[in-house]
Design a protein around this motif. Structure first.
Motif, mmCIF file in Angstrom:
data_model
loop_
_atom_site.group_PDB
_atom_site.id
_atom_site.type_symbol
_atom_site.label_atom_id
_atom_site.label_comp_id
_atom_site.label_asym_id
_atom_site.label_seq_id
_atom_site.Cartn_x
_atom_site.Cartn_y
_atom_site.Cartn_z
ATOM 1 N N THR A 104 0.868 -1.181 0.000
ATOM 2 C CA THR A 104 0.000 0.000 0.000
ATOM 3 C C THR A 104 0.909 1.237 0.000
ATOM 4 N N ASN A 105 0.331 2.406 -0.289
ATOM 5 C CA ASN A 105 1.128 3.639 -0.304
ATOM 6 C C ASN A 105 1.760 3.909 1.062
ATOM 7 N N GLU A 107 2.366 1.696 3.374
ATOM 8 C CA GLU A 107 3.358 0.649 3.618
ATOM 9 C C GLU A 107 4.665 0.943 2.880
ATOM 10 N N GLU A 154 -4.367 -4.776 7.025
ATOM 11 C CA GLU A 154 -4.658 -5.193 5.652
ATOM 12 C C GLU A 154 -5.199 -6.622 5.610
#
Length: 208
Positions: A104-105, A107, A154
């Motif tokens: 993810t962004n 992450e 997540e």
């Protein structure tokens, strides 16, 4: 007029049956799509969450070792340097594997911060600056904690989505069963009606 009414009733029955079949067909298509999405989510939980959790564990293990070595007072600089360089090599071998997973962004930002901390340790090991290496390792461990939390969030999101699709499949399955029962009932009724019209019951013989 009677024939026209008869054909009109047949057309209505055919139309109802067609609608029921169309609903069942669309329901089946939706169920198949949901099943594919559930499968994708389960694969994502394994590939991008459970596997990554293993990478984070490996990272954490190696960083704790680096921090402990850097803080040791009774160890020579050369031994410290060799052991820390070797451990950093192990960490860098995991980097490419981690980067290949779906990030993810948020992450990705944390992972970049983690890589920067490891890069700082690489730079300081040549200068034998053990305090800065211990500090960089501590920062990297804090970043790993944040990455671990993202994995949990997540994973929960993927699992919730899979459960929601599973529940929708159940509802659609029950609807399809109900429609098939209705379809079967209508067909049975029409068959019985047809049989009654076809079979003529003979009248009893007249006594006269």
């Amino acid at each position: 007029m009677k024939d026209q009414k008869k054909y009109s009733n047949k057309a209505k029955a055919a139309f109802v049956l067609l609608i029921v079949m169309l609903i069942i067909l669309l329901g089946n298509f939706n169920t198949l799509q949901n099943s594919k999405n559930v499968n994708d989510n389960i694969n994502a939980i394994y590939k991008d969450r459970l596997v990554v959790a293993h990478y984070i564990f490996q990272y954490s293990k190696q960083l704790h070792f680096i921090k402990a070595e850097a803080e040791k007072l009774n160890l020579s600089d050369n031994i410290k340097k060799n052991e820390i360089i070797h451990t950093l090599d192990i960490i860098h071998n995991i980097d490419d594997l981690y980067a290949k997973t779906v990030l993810t962004n948020k992450e990705k930002q944390y992972f970049d911060t983690f890589l920067s901390s490891c890069k700082e340790s690489n730079k300081q090991v040549e200068n034998k600056n053990w305090d800065k290496i211990a500090s960089s390792s501590a920062t990297a461990l804090e970043t790993l904690e944040a990455l671990s939390q993202i994995q949990i969030e997540e994973g929960k999101a993927k699992l919730a989505a899979a459960n929601a699709m599973y529940n929708r499949n159940n509802v659609l399955g029950q609807l399809q069963i109900a429609l098939l029962i209705i379809l079967g009932g209508i067909t049975f009724y029409l068959l019985i009606k047809k049989i009654k019209k076809t079979i003529k019951i003979p009248e009893p013989p007249s006594l006269n």
